[in-house]
Motif scaffolding. Structure first.
Motif, PDB file in Angstrom:
ATOM      1  N   UNK B  34      60.626  27.261 -30.822  1.00  0.00           N
ATOM      2  CA  UNK B  34      59.359  26.610 -31.155  1.00  0.00           C
ATOM      3  C   UNK B  34      58.259  27.501 -30.586  1.00  0.00           C
ATOM      4  N   UNK B  35      57.705  28.289 -31.450  1.00  0.00           N
ATOM      5  CA  UNK B  35      56.726  29.272 -30.996  1.00  0.00           C
ATOM      6  C   UNK B  35      55.360  28.958 -31.584  1.00  0.00           C
ATOM      7  N   UNK B  36      54.360  29.494 -30.947  1.00  0.00           N
ATOM      8  CA  UNK B  36      53.015  29.335 -31.506  1.00  0.00           C
ATOM      9  C   UNK B  36      52.236  30.622 -31.305  1.00  0.00           C
ATOM     10  N   UNK B  48      53.133  32.212 -27.649  1.00  0.00           N
ATOM     11  CA  UNK B  48      53.770  31.406 -26.624  1.00  0.00           C
ATOM     12  C   UNK B  48      54.888  30.602 -27.263  1.00  0.00           C
ATOM     13  N   UNK B  49      55.607  29.901 -26.439  1.00  0.00           N
ATOM     14  CA  UNK B  49      56.699  29.093 -26.982  1.00  0.00           C
ATOM     15  C   UNK B  49      56.966  27.909 -26.054  1.00  0.00           C
ATOM     16  N   UNK B  50      57.731  26.955 -26.577  1.00  0.00           N
ATOM     17  CA  UNK B  50      58.203  25.856 -25.740  1.00  0.00           C
ATOM     18  C   UNK B  50      59.685  26.096 -25.483  1.00  0.00           C
ATOM     19  N   UNK B  76      55.804  20.396 -20.959  1.00  0.00           N
ATOM     20  CA  UNK B  76      55.662  21.142 -19.705  1.00  0.00           C
ATOM     21  C   UNK B  76      56.387  22.484 -19.753  1.00  0.00           C
ATOM     22  N   UNK B  77      57.231  22.662 -20.775  1.00  0.00           N
ATOM     23  CA  UNK B  77      58.007  23.903 -20.845  1.00  0.00           C
ATOM     24  C   UNK B  77      57.249  25.025 -21.547  1.00  0.00           C
ATOM     25  N   UNK B  78      55.956  24.826 -21.759  1.00  0.00           N
ATOM     26  CA  UNK B  78      55.153  25.865 -22.427  1.00  0.00           C
ATOM     27  C   UNK B  78      55.233  27.170 -21.638  1.00  0.00           C
ATOM     28  N   UNK B  79      55.409  28.258 -22.367  1.00  0.00           N
ATOM     29  CA  UNK B  79      55.622  29.554 -21.724  1.00  0.00           C
ATOM     30  C   UNK B  79      54.908  30.637 -22.526  1.00  0.00           C
ATOM     31  N   UNK B  84      49.722  31.607 -14.529  1.00  0.00           N
ATOM     32  CA  UNK B  84      48.392  30.996 -14.357  1.00  0.00           C
ATOM     33  C   UNK B  84      47.891  30.398 -15.669  1.00  0.00           C
ATOM     34  N   UNK B  85      48.148  31.095 -16.770  1.00  0.00           N
ATOM     35  CA  UNK B  85      47.730  30.575 -18.078  1.00  0.00           C
ATOM     36  C   UNK B  85      48.548  29.331 -18.431  1.00  0.00           C
ATOM     37  N   UNK B  86      49.857  29.383 -18.168  1.00  0.00           N
ATOM     38  CA  UNK B  86      50.706  28.227 -18.481  1.00  0.00           C
ATOM     39  C   UNK B  86      50.268  27.003 -17.690  1.00  0.00           C
ATOM     40  N   UNK B  87      49.867  27.228 -16.444  1.00  0.00           N
ATOM     41  CA  UNK B  87      49.351  26.135 -15.610  1.00  0.00           C
ATOM     42  C   UNK B  87      48.108  25.537 -16.271  1.00  0.00           C
ATOM     43  N   UNK B  88      47.252  26.394 -16.782  1.00  0.00           N
ATOM     44  CA  UNK B  88      46.036  25.924 -17.468  1.00  0.00           C
ATOM     45  C   UNK B  88      46.412  25.187 -18.764  1.00  0.00           C
ATOM     46  N   UNK B  89      47.390  25.728 -19.491  1.00  0.00           N
ATOM     47  CA  UNK B  89      47.810  25.082 -20.745  1.00  0.00           C
ATOM     48  C   UNK B  89      48.397  23.692 -20.492  1.00  0.00           C
ATOM     49  N   UNK B  90      49.052  23.510 -19.342  1.00  0.00           N
ATOM     50  CA  UNK B  90      49.633  22.197 -19.025  1.00  0.00           C
ATOM     51  C   UNK B  90      48.574  21.199 -18.539  1.00  0.00           C
ATOM     52  N   UNK B  91      47.412  21.701 -18.169  1.00  0.00           N
ATOM     53  CA  UNK B  91      46.376  20.839 -17.578  1.00  0.00           C
ATOM     54  C   UNK B  91      45.686  19.973 -18.637  1.00  0.00           C
ATOM     55  N   UNK B  92      44.779  19.151 -18.185  1.00  0.00           N
ATOM     56  CA  UNK B  92      44.025  18.275 -19.079  1.00  0.00           C
ATOM     57  C   UNK B  92      43.163  19.014 -20.088  1.00  0.00           C
TER      58      UNK B  92
END
Lengths: 183, 189
Positions: B34-36, B48-50, B76-79, B84-92
């Motif tokens: 599952x990529x984007x 990125x991907x999940x 939460x498995x976004x990669x 640091x970017x993944x942390x931002x992507x998981x945020x609100x």
């Protein structure tokens, strides 16, 4: 006087105290501001870069400060302080040191969670060790944030206590932190 | 009430087993992705991907319209290969994973096109918002695998506006659309 005596702080301890205090408030303000920067802000990349660089340098300063504290005389508490004041002061000081170290460690763990190093102003890189525990960046981020609020609150209490000694008790607790002696 | 649940369960079970063969998506062997991608500043692609998701589909080449797929993605498995970017992507600002830990896709309709191509209609739930999307899908192949199983594989793409799913962080005018790129290989049950 460069070094401490049993009743007086030397220039090195005084400078370390105020340098660390200034750095922590600056880092807190910078950190608080930078997390809400928009993507197109010209500071979006610069602010975190400075925050991390200063944080790493501050770690060196704090390590030196702790070593300096271990290997030099620490002036005895001001004699007029009550037993409870002495205990609370000691506890607060130790907690401030512990919080500093934990905040710097957690900050390091956020940025190195993928093994990337941290560049310090482009002068040198601090290597990263990758993900040591799951969801490292997020968990370390939460610790970093809440301990930062905690250390600011605790340091304000620390400052209030110093002001209380200066203005209410009219002792030389605060003056001593500028290198002055009793007389 | 019990009867109703039983009836629903039975009809669900029978519709699953009735015609098309059922497949489990091969996430154990990681033969599904599952990529984007999204434009970075309008100058290049960010991929990125999940990493964590699960799902199953039913498929029969002869009765394509009866095929269906259900996918559950652990947001939460976004990669994106940058902690640091993944942390931002998981945020609100983006996926809000603490509030919306799962994204789902449930197909509603399959419309055959020429050859092995088809349009896969379904409801995508992301960031707590459910919208219909159409995946331009294609069967890549099916047949026996070397280990005694039977597999079928598909690829599909779709795109949507981030703001349609309540993600309003401004990444710039060129970066409002995210493109999903799915590859699934199923093992017949």
């Amino acid at each position: 006087m460069l070094t401490n005596s049993s009743s007086q702080y030397g220039i090195i301890s005084v400078s370390l105290h105020w340098l660390v205090a200034l750095s922590i408030y600056s880092l807190f303000a910078l950190g608080y501001w930078m997390v809400d920067l928009t993507y197109y802000s010209s500071w979006y990349r610069t602010a975190p870069y400075w925050h991390k660089s200063v944080g790493i340098l501050l770690f060196g300063v704090v390590v030196f400060r702790l070593l300096w504290r271990c290997y030099t005389t620490t002036p005895s508490p001001v004699a007029s302080h009550s037993v409870i004041e002495k205990r609370l002061a000691k506890l607060t000081h130790n907690l401030l040191y512990l919080l500093m170290l934990l905040i710097m460690l957690s900050g390091y763990l956020i940025s190195t969670a993928d093994g990337r190093p941290i560049s310090v102003f482009g002068w040198f890189n601090v290597p990263g060790f990758g993900e040591i525990f799951p969801q490292q960046a997020d968990r370390a981020g939460l610790v970093h944030k809440y301990l930062a609020y905690f250390i600011i609150a605790l340091s304000l209490l620390h400052a209030l206590a110093a002001l209380k000694h200066h203005f209410i008790d009219k002792d030389f607790t605060l003056k001593r932190m500028f290198g002055r002696s009793a007389r | 009430m019990k009867k109703l649940i039983l009836a629903a369960a039975l009809s669900a079970a029978s519709s699953m087993t009735a015609n098309a063969a059922d497949y489990k998506i091969d996430t154990d062997g990681a033969h599904a992705f599952v990529q984007f991608k999204i434009s970075h500043l309008g100058y290049s692609w960010l991929y990125g991907r999940f990493n964590t998701f699960d799902g199953q589909f039913s498929y029969d080449a002869a009765k394509l319209a009866e095929s269906e797929i259900n996918l559950v993605i652990d947001t939460a498995s976004v990669d994106s290969n940058h902690a640091e970017r993944d942390k931002h992507l998981r945020s609100g600002d983006f996926l809000n994973v603490s509030k919306h830990p799962k994204a789902t896709f449930n197909s509603t309709k399959v419309v055959a096109k020429e050859g092995d191509k088809f349009d896969l209609y379904g409801n995508l739930t992301l960031n707590g918002v459910t919208k219909e999307v159409v995946i331009n899908a294609e069967k890549l192949g099916e047949g026996s695998d070397p280990w005694g199983g039977y597999r079928a594989g598909f690829a599909g793409t779709t795109s949507f506006e981030l703001k349609d799913f309540g993600i309003n962080y401004d990444l710039g005018p060129a970066s409002s659309t995210v493109y999903l790129d799915l590859t699934v290989e199923g093992i017949r049950l």
